[in-house]
Design a protein around this motif. Structure first.
Motif, mmCIF file in Angstrom:
data_model
loop_
_atom_site.group_PDB
_atom_site.id
_atom_site.type_symbol
_atom_site.label_atom_id
_atom_site.label_comp_id
_atom_site.label_asym_id
_atom_site.label_seq_id
_atom_site.Cartn_x
_atom_site.Cartn_y
_atom_site.Cartn_z
ATOM 1 N N ASP A 1 -24.295 -32.127 -29.096
ATOM 2 C CA ASP A 1 -24.631 -33.079 -28.042
ATOM 3 C C ASP A 1 -23.890 -34.395 -28.227
ATOM 4 O OD1 ASP A 1 -26.303 -31.265 -26.851
ATOM 5 O OD2 ASP A 1 -28.151 -32.107 -27.674
ATOM 6 N N ASP B 1 -31.293 -20.105 -21.400
ATOM 7 C CA ASP B 1 -31.399 -18.954 -20.516
ATOM 8 C C ASP B 1 -32.559 -19.223 -19.559
ATOM 9 O OD1 ASP B 1 -33.709 -18.566 -22.016
ATOM 10 O OD2 ASP B 1 -32.945 -16.807 -23.071
ATOM 11 N N ARG C 1 -20.071 -26.434 -19.733
ATOM 12 C CA ARG C 1 -20.385 -27.671 -20.438
ATOM 13 C C ARG C 1 -19.170 -28.490 -20.886
ATOM 14 N NH1 ARG C 1 -23.468 -27.306 -25.187
ATOM 15 N NH2 ARG C 1 -24.948 -28.975 -24.742
ATOM 16 N N ASN D 1 -23.970 -23.146 -18.756
ATOM 17 C CA ASN D 1 -23.703 -23.033 -20.189
ATOM 18 C C ASN D 1 -22.209 -22.983 -20.476
ATOM 19 O OD1 ASN D 1 -26.452 -22.987 -20.729
ATOM 20 N ND2 ASN D 1 -26.569 -20.758 -20.869
ATOM 21 N N HIS D 2 -21.493 -22.172 -19.705
ATOM 22 C CA HIS D 2 -20.054 -22.023 -19.937
ATOM 23 C C HIS D 2 -19.260 -23.222 -19.408
ATOM 24 C CE1 HIS D 2 -19.662 -17.836 -21.486
ATOM 25 N NE2 HIS D 2 -20.870 -17.716 -20.949
ATOM 26 N N ALA E 1 -20.410 -23.634 -28.403
ATOM 27 C CA ALA E 1 -21.535 -24.408 -28.938
ATOM 28 C C ALA E 1 -21.034 -25.817 -29.267
ATOM 29 C CB ALA E 1 -22.096 -23.731 -30.182
ATOM 30 N N LEU F 1 -28.089 -25.862 -23.535
ATOM 31 C CA LEU F 1 -27.834 -24.416 -23.489
ATOM 32 C C LEU F 1 -29.166 -23.680 -23.322
ATOM 33 C CD1 LEU F 1 -25.199 -23.854 -26.330
ATOM 34 C CD2 LEU F 1 -24.897 -23.314 -23.916
ATOM 35 N N ARG G 1 -20.107 -15.636 -25.803
ATOM 36 C CA ARG G 1 -21.035 -16.744 -25.767
ATOM 37 C C ARG G 1 -20.317 -18.028 -25.331
ATOM 38 N NH1 ARG G 1 -25.682 -16.180 -28.466
ATOM 39 N NH2 ARG G 1 -25.722 -18.385 -29.023
ATOM 40 N N PRO G 2 -21.047 -18.945 -24.692
ATOM 41 C CA PRO G 2 -20.438 -20.222 -24.334
ATOM 42 C C PRO G 2 -20.155 -21.043 -25.582
ATOM 43 C CG PRO G 2 -22.797 -20.266 -23.904
ATOM 44 C CD PRO G 2 -22.451 -18.852 -24.269
#
Length: 353
Positions: free
Chosen positions: A258, A180, A136, A133-134, A255, A178, A252-253
């Motif tokens: 896409d 979990d 990306r 996630n981080h 956002a 993204l 948070r990573p």
């Protein structure tokens, strides 16, 4: 991949070359999807010197066994010279099921691609997904550094990494969403149950939790003949992961839409290190080499923690001066306009490791 010594065409001798290498290399030498391909796998290590030494040994052994079968070992991601006879899928139940279900990506020889997959050890799926996630924003820079497949169908396809174009035809390829751990389980289960994918091993995201070893696997890179490029990519991935581990608990990573990520990857695969790239976080177009420099800077604390910062800077300077693998392939072709020269130069560089 394996190429004929005279014509440079891909040759279907992968299973025989692997059979010859297994007595010395064991499971570190493996067949791959198409018969002209071979795969080598390093063992886990924490030391770049050991990694480089092992990669050199693997390449040397397989190159010698390829020579025994009358062919060349060529570390590139697409065949520069078209094959004569149609390529065949390596025998095996899973390969045959895949080829039967997804005949379109398999059906033509230019679909044969070779990638460099980099694994970073993690505690489990939860940590792998958090890292992915981080991470990306950064695979486009890795993709630009690794670009090494400008030729396809016997001509310059206009892309520094044409492998990226061909590979994108497969289901499950693209930036990691993204997720979990619970979200990953739901999505993975749905993709398999719906028939979108054969199994979880077909989750081909650019960064994914491995299903067979406790790692985060980075799958966006072309394979490179220049072993220094492979070592640089590996140390950047580890340095970045080391830095991002501290970010996981601190916020948070990013956002990222896409569409913006896909645009960054498209520019990276098209231009490599030459020309313009897109920083998906800052939403700005800058020279691709500057994006790679930002990756080096972001990874610097992690590189320093393992004593690899000076080496990474040196290897990056070398790559920046050469322009990367795609630029070297085009330079080899420019001298006489012969694709066999490209194959020969790649084979010599692969063997020189």
């Amino acid at each position: 991949m394996l190429a004929d010594r005279r014509t440079g065409m891909p040759v279907r001798r992968g299973p025989r070359v692997v059979e010859a290498a297994v007595p010395l290399l064991g499971e570190q030498a493996q067949t791959e999807f198409f018969a002209p391909q071979v795969e080598v796998c390093t063992r886990p290590t924490a030391t770049l010197a050991v990694l480089r030494s092992e990669l050199a040994l693997l390449r040397r052994v397989v190159a010698e066994d390829a020579a025994g079968e009358g062919c060349l070992l060529v570390a590139t991601s697409t065949p520069a010279v078209p094959p004569g006879p149609p390529l065949t899928v390596t025998p095996g139940e899973r390969y045959e099921r895949t080829a039967g279900r997804w005949s379109s990506p398999v059906g033509r020889y230019d679909r044969m691609v070779c990638g460099c997959h980099i694994h970073v050890g993690v505690t489990g799926h939860a940590q792998a997904l958090a890292l992915a996630n981080h991470m990306r924003p950064w695979p486009p820079a890795l993709q630009a550094i690794a670009a090494n497949s400008p030729f396809s169908l016997g001509w310059d396809a206009g892309w520094a990494s044409h492998r990226s174009v061909e590979w994108a035809r497969w289901p499950g390829v693209g930036p990691a969403p993204l997720l979990d751990e619970a979200g990953y389980e739901r999505l993975a289960g749905h993709l398999v149950r719906s028939g979108t994918l054969l199994d979880r091993r077909m989750i081909y995201w650019h960064a994914r939790p491995s299903e067979h070893v406790p790692t985060l696997e980075i799958r966006v890179c072309d394979v490179n003949a220049d072993l220094d490029a492979v070592v640089l990519l590996t140390t950047l991935v580890r340095g970045l992961a080391t830095v991002l581990l501290t970010d996981i608990g601190n916020g948070r990573p990013p956002a990222l839409p896409d569409g913006r990520l896909h645009a960054a990857h498209a520019l990276a695969s098209h231009r490599g290190l030459i020309g313009e790239g897109l920083d998906p976080v800052r939403r700005e177009h800058v020279p691709a080499v500057r994006l790679a420099q930002r990756l080096l800077e972001r990874s610097a604390p992690g590189l320093a923690a393992t004593g690899d910062l000076d080496l990474a800077a040196e290897l990056f300077d070398q790559l920046r001066c050469s322009g990367g693998g795609a630029a070297r392939q085009r330079a080899a072709h420019l001298r006489r306009g012969r694709l066999t020269d490209v194959v020969g130069e790649l084979a010599r560089t692969t063997a020189a490791a």
